[in-house]
Motif scaffolding. Structure first.
Motif, mmCIF file in Angstrom:
data_model
loop_
_atom_site.group_PDB
_atom_site.id
_atom_site.type_symbol
_atom_site.label_atom_id
_atom_site.label_comp_id
_atom_site.label_asym_id
_atom_site.label_seq_id
_atom_site.Cartn_x
_atom_site.Cartn_y
_atom_site.Cartn_z
ATOM 1 N N GLN A 2 0.851 -1.189 0.000
ATOM 2 C CA GLN A 2 0.000 0.000 0.000
ATOM 3 C C GLN A 2 0.889 1.242 0.000
ATOM 4 O O GLN A 2 1.969 1.231 0.575
ATOM 5 C CB GLN A 2 -0.917 0.015 1.221
ATOM 6 C CG GLN A 2 -2.029 1.039 1.087
ATOM 7 C CD GLN A 2 -3.066 0.927 2.204
ATOM 8 O OE1 GLN A 2 -3.035 -0.007 2.978
ATOM 9 N NE2 GLN A 2 -3.961 1.889 2.259
ATOM 10 N N SER A 41 -5.789 -1.283 -8.382
ATOM 11 C CA SER A 41 -5.232 -1.307 -7.034
ATOM 12 C C SER A 41 -5.382 -2.715 -6.499
ATOM 13 O O SER A 41 -6.330 -3.434 -6.848
ATOM 14 C CB SER A 41 -5.992 -0.322 -6.134
ATOM 15 O OG SER A 41 -5.604 -0.509 -4.790
ATOM 16 N N VAL A 44 -6.690 -0.819 -1.517
ATOM 17 C CA VAL A 44 -7.841 0.070 -1.314
ATOM 18 C C VAL A 44 -7.912 1.065 -2.468
ATOM 19 O O VAL A 44 -7.049 1.077 -3.346
ATOM 20 C CB VAL A 44 -7.724 0.826 0.037
ATOM 21 C CG1 VAL A 44 -7.671 -0.167 1.198
ATOM 22 C CG2 VAL A 44 -6.506 1.741 0.057
ATOM 23 N N ASN A 45 -8.914 1.926 -2.464
ATOM 24 C CA ASN A 45 -9.026 2.941 -3.507
ATOM 25 C C ASN A 45 -7.903 3.968 -3.394
ATOM 26 O O ASN A 45 -7.614 4.472 -2.309
ATOM 27 C CB ASN A 45 -10.362 3.679 -3.403
ATOM 28 C CG ASN A 45 -11.506 2.872 -3.971
ATOM 29 O OD1 ASN A 45 -11.355 1.687 -4.300
ATOM 30 N ND2 ASN A 45 -12.653 3.492 -4.093
ATOM 31 N N HIS A 46 -7.290 4.228 -4.531
ATOM 32 C CA HIS A 46 -6.279 5.276 -4.654
ATOM 33 C C HIS A 46 -6.643 6.101 -5.879
ATOM 34 O O HIS A 46 -7.685 5.902 -6.503
ATOM 35 C CB HIS A 46 -4.873 4.684 -4.857
ATOM 36 C CG HIS A 46 -4.392 3.831 -3.730
ATOM 37 N ND1 HIS A 46 -3.807 4.349 -2.592
ATOM 38 C CD2 HIS A 46 -4.398 2.478 -3.563
ATOM 39 C CE1 HIS A 46 -3.473 3.357 -1.774
ATOM 40 N NE2 HIS A 46 -3.821 2.213 -2.346
ATOM 41 N N ASN A 47 -5.725 6.971 -6.249
ATOM 42 C CA ASN A 47 -5.891 7.751 -7.461
ATOM 43 C C ASN A 47 -4.541 7.816 -8.144
ATOM 44 O O ASN A 47 -3.501 7.668 -7.507
ATOM 45 C CB ASN A 47 -6.399 9.161 -7.107
ATOM 46 C CG ASN A 47 -6.676 9.991 -8.345
ATOM 47 O OD1 ASN A 47 -5.776 10.579 -8.913
ATOM 48 N ND2 ASN A 47 -7.922 10.038 -8.762
ATOM 49 N N GLN A 62 -9.151 7.019 -11.082
ATOM 50 C CA GLN A 62 -9.163 6.280 -9.829
ATOM 51 C C GLN A 62 -8.417 4.961 -10.005
ATOM 52 O O GLN A 62 -8.423 4.374 -11.085
ATOM 53 C CB GLN A 62 -10.607 5.976 -9.412
ATOM 54 C CG GLN A 62 -11.389 7.209 -9.008
ATOM 55 C CD GLN A 62 -10.954 7.719 -7.653
ATOM 56 O OE1 GLN A 62 -10.998 6.993 -6.673
ATOM 57 N NE2 GLN A 62 -10.521 8.958 -7.602
ATOM 58 N N CYS A 85 -1.256 10.567 -5.645
ATOM 59 C CA CYS A 85 -2.570 10.016 -5.322
ATOM 60 C C CYS A 85 -3.483 11.163 -4.896
ATOM 61 O O CYS A 85 -3.113 11.972 -4.058
ATOM 62 C CB CYS A 85 -2.436 8.986 -4.205
ATOM 63 S SG CYS A 85 -4.009 8.280 -3.663
ATOM 64 N N GLU A 87 -6.720 10.521 -3.915
ATOM 65 C CA GLU A 87 -7.805 9.932 -3.115
ATOM 66 C C GLU A 87 -7.234 9.614 -1.748
ATOM 67 O O GLU A 87 -6.288 8.824 -1.660
ATOM 68 C CB GLU A 87 -8.294 8.652 -3.808
ATOM 69 C CG GLU A 87 -9.374 7.902 -3.075
ATOM 70 C CD GLU A 87 -10.731 8.568 -3.204
ATOM 71 O OE1 GLU A 87 -10.987 9.186 -4.242
ATOM 72 O OE2 GLU A 87 -11.515 8.468 -2.249
ATOM 73 N N TYR A 88 -7.799 10.210 -0.704
ATOM 74 C CA TYR A 88 -7.236 9.914 0.622
ATOM 75 C C TYR A 88 -7.390 8.424 0.901
ATOM 76 O O TYR A 88 -8.500 7.900 0.914
ATOM 77 C CB TYR A 88 -7.904 10.731 1.728
ATOM 78 C CG TYR A 88 -7.251 10.432 3.047
ATOM 79 C CD1 TYR A 88 -5.975 10.925 3.334
ATOM 80 C CD2 TYR A 88 -7.857 9.591 3.967
ATOM 81 C CE1 TYR A 88 -5.340 10.613 4.513
ATOM 82 C CE2 TYR A 88 -7.227 9.267 5.155
ATOM 83 C CZ TYR A 88 -5.971 9.789 5.423
ATOM 84 O OH TYR A 88 -5.328 9.468 6.585
ATOM 85 N N CYS A 89 -6.247 7.744 1.102
ATOM 86 C CA CYS A 89 -6.243 6.280 1.150
ATOM 87 C C CYS A 89 -5.677 5.724 2.450
ATOM 88 O O CYS A 89 -5.625 4.516 2.633
ATOM 89 C CB CYS A 89 -5.441 5.732 -0.030
ATOM 90 S SG CYS A 89 -3.776 6.408 -0.123
ATOM 91 N N HIS A 93 -0.912 8.338 2.741
ATOM 92 C CA HIS A 93 -1.403 8.881 1.467
ATOM 93 C C HIS A 93 -0.457 9.943 0.911
ATOM 94 O O HIS A 93 -0.153 9.966 -0.289
ATOM 95 C CB HIS A 93 -2.800 9.472 1.686
ATOM 96 C CG HIS A 93 -3.258 10.400 0.630
ATOM 97 N ND1 HIS A 93 -3.583 9.976 -0.641
ATOM 98 C CD2 HIS A 93 -3.438 11.746 0.646
ATOM 99 C CE1 HIS A 93 -3.955 11.035 -1.356
ATOM 100 N NE2 HIS A 93 -3.870 12.103 -0.604
#
Ligand SMILES: [Cu+2]
Length: 111
Positions: A2, A41, A44-47, A62, A85, A87-89, A93
């Motif tokens: 991650q 990914s 988890v969701n990232h950007n 995304q 990134c 997206e707060y992951c 992050h």
């Protein structure tokens, strides 16, 4: 893995793939390239957000487990491009970063 971006020309859809595929440590693209990033990914969701040397966002998508999002970008300008990134992951992050280089095209020699 991650909080880490990985480039590969091979599909990565699970943690098991990580030991199997060839990782590109220094991605270099020729100027004038049309590139399709296939972004996913494994946690988890990232950007995946690409910035040029002026800090201008040139494209983003995304990064989502179970999905492959395609981001097509045309790179005319040589230089260093940062990937962050958006997206707060999680707690790290803010350290998610990678970069790649777009190199000036070398004119084909004509003999
Ligand atoms: Cu993030």
């Amino acid at each position: 893995m991650q909080f880490v971006f990985i480039f590969s020309t091979e599909p990565v859809t699970s943690r098991d793939d990580l030991g199997q595929v060839q990782i590109i440590n220094e991605l270099e693209l020729p100027a004038g390239s049309m590139v399709e990033f296939r972004v996913t990914s494994i946690d988890v969701n990232h950007n995946f957000a690409v910035y040029n040397e002026d800090g201008v966002l040139v494209g983003q998508t995304q990064a989502m487990p179970g999905y492959v999002n395609r981001l097509r970008l045309h790179f005319d300008q040589p230089g260093r491009y940062d990937v962050l990134c958006l997206e707060y992951c999680g707690l790290a992050h803010h350290v998610m970063h990678t970069a790649f280089t777009v190199s000036a095209q070398v004119p084909a020699s004509r003999g």
